[in-house]
Write an enzyme that holds these catalytic residues in place. Structure first.
Site, PDB file in Angstrom:
ATOM      1  N   LYS A  53       0.847  -1.199   0.000  1.00  0.00           N
ATOM      2  CA  LYS A  53       0.000   0.000   0.000  1.00  0.00           C
ATOM      3  C   LYS A  53       0.887   1.255   0.000  1.00  0.00           C
ATOM      4  O   LYS A  53       0.609   2.215  -0.722  1.00  0.00           O
ATOM      5  CB  LYS A  53      -0.932  -0.008   1.223  1.00  0.00           C
ATOM      6  N   GLN A  97      -4.483  -2.010   9.797  1.00  0.00           N
ATOM      7  CA  GLN A  97      -4.369  -3.280   9.081  1.00  0.00           C
ATOM      8  C   GLN A  97      -4.954  -4.420   9.923  1.00  0.00           C
ATOM      9  O   GLN A  97      -4.642  -4.568  11.094  1.00  0.00           O
ATOM     10  CB  GLN A  97      -2.885  -3.553   8.756  1.00  0.00           C
ATOM     11  N   ASP A 120     -10.634   2.862   4.431  1.00  0.00           N
ATOM     12  CA  ASP A 120     -10.916   1.430   4.277  1.00  0.00           C
ATOM     13  C   ASP A 120     -12.428   1.168   4.263  1.00  0.00           C
ATOM     14  O   ASP A 120     -12.866   0.081   3.915  1.00  0.00           O
ATOM     15  CB  ASP A 120     -10.285   0.629   5.433  1.00  0.00           C
TER      16      ASP A 120
END
Ligand code: NDP
Length: 283
Positions: A53, A97, A120
């Site tokens: 990412k 994450q 996200d």
């Protein structure tokens, strides 16, 4: 006839290229989009995802920072870090994450991210907005899957879509996106009876389980569009999806490979959300 291979890698590269232009426009207005990723613990796969990412951010001109915290980090320390990033004007997107170390409450942690920085799309407010069809950040993997289906030239309106897997980050939001596009949606899971019979009804079949080769050729309707979200590390170190690619590609109309299908699109959509968050911050 063998299926058309849906090339997620090149579609993601195209999308990232167009995002570079959007980033340059923001920079010209004095705002460089920034993404902060929090990595708690030392899960090797998570480390690879976070690094990928950050690399994609660099490639598109987005500022990125990785906040590494130890496996035994307290929830309080993690929440404090999120609060700091929520207040940081150089950061437009904050992601935590997953999976988190087991002692942490994932719902509480994800809901601590400001909805305006939740690139996200895992905050309850953004998932709720998706349920209601209101604007908000949509999780990258389901959003990427929708782009791949569109890119394959498949119109899902009125067609049967079957999703195997009901997680909050893939299966459920994907079902809502498919519904928005007027598909008739079925979600399967570990308690589904006769998965093969349900899967065979699908004009669009999406596998998001995490079991190599769960979807075999006999479970696929001839000509179906097959999207493989699964990422599985095999004993020989190679990556495989949830679909028996070699056999299914002889039956499907179109199919995504692993690697090179959904994975690169997930990251491209994350960057797109970060750029959007930066745009919204000055609108
Ligand atoms: P989860 O483990 O959260 O969910 C897996 C789902 O699969 C569950 O709903 C589970 O059912 C269902 N399932 C398990 N076994 C079976 C079975 N035998 N038959 C039918 N359904 C079954 O996984 P995620 O959604 O987080 O991820 C799924 C896969 O996608 C993983 O391989 C992950 O690595 C990958 N992934 C890939 C991404 C990408 O960018 N390409 C991004 C995110 C994930 P139940 O609910 O009943 O337990």
């Amino acid at each position: 006839m063998a299926a058309k291979i849906i090339d997620g890698k090149s579609l993601a590269a195209q999308l990232r290229h167009s995002l570079k232009t959007a980033v340059a426009a923001l920079v010209a207005r004095g705002v460089r989009p920034g993404l902060a990723a929090i990595l708690a613990g030392d899960d090797p796969a998570s480390r690879v995802y976070v690094r990928n990412k950050a690399r994609a951010c660099d490639d598109t001109g987005v500022h990125s920072e990785i906040h590494e915290l130890p496996e035994n980090v307290s929830e309080r320390t993690l929440l404090e870090r999120i609060a700091r990033l929520n207040a940081d004007r150089a950061v437009h997107g904050v992601l935590v994450q997953l999976p988190l170390p087991r002692h942490l409450d994932a719902h509480r942690v994800l809901d601590a991210v400001s909805p305006a920085k939740d690139v996200d799309g895992f905050h309850a407010a953004n998932l709720g907005a998706l349920v209601q069809g209101r604007p908000g950040f949509v999780p990258g993997t389901p959003a990427g899957v929708m782009r791949l289906i569109e890119h394959a030239g498949v119109d899902v309106a009125g067609r049967q879509a079957v999703i195997v897997g009901r997680s909050n980050i893939v299966g459920k939001p994907l079902a809502l996106l498919l519904l928005q596009k007027d598909a008739t949606v079925t979600i399967c899971h570990s308690r589904t009876r006769d998965l093969a019979a349900v899967a065979r009804q699908a004009d669009v079949l999406i596998a998001a389980v995490g079991r190599p080769r769960l979807i075999t050729a006999s479970m696929v309707k001839p000509g179906a569009c097959v999207i493989d979200v699964g990422i599985n590390r095999l004993a020989d170190g190679k990556l495989a999806g949830d679909v028996d690619f070699d056999a299914v590609k002889e039956i499907a109309g179109s199919i995504t490979p692993v690697p090179g299908g959904v994975g690169p699109m997930t990251i491209a959509m994350l960057i797109a959300n970060t750029v959007r968050a930066a745009e919204l911050s000055i609108e």
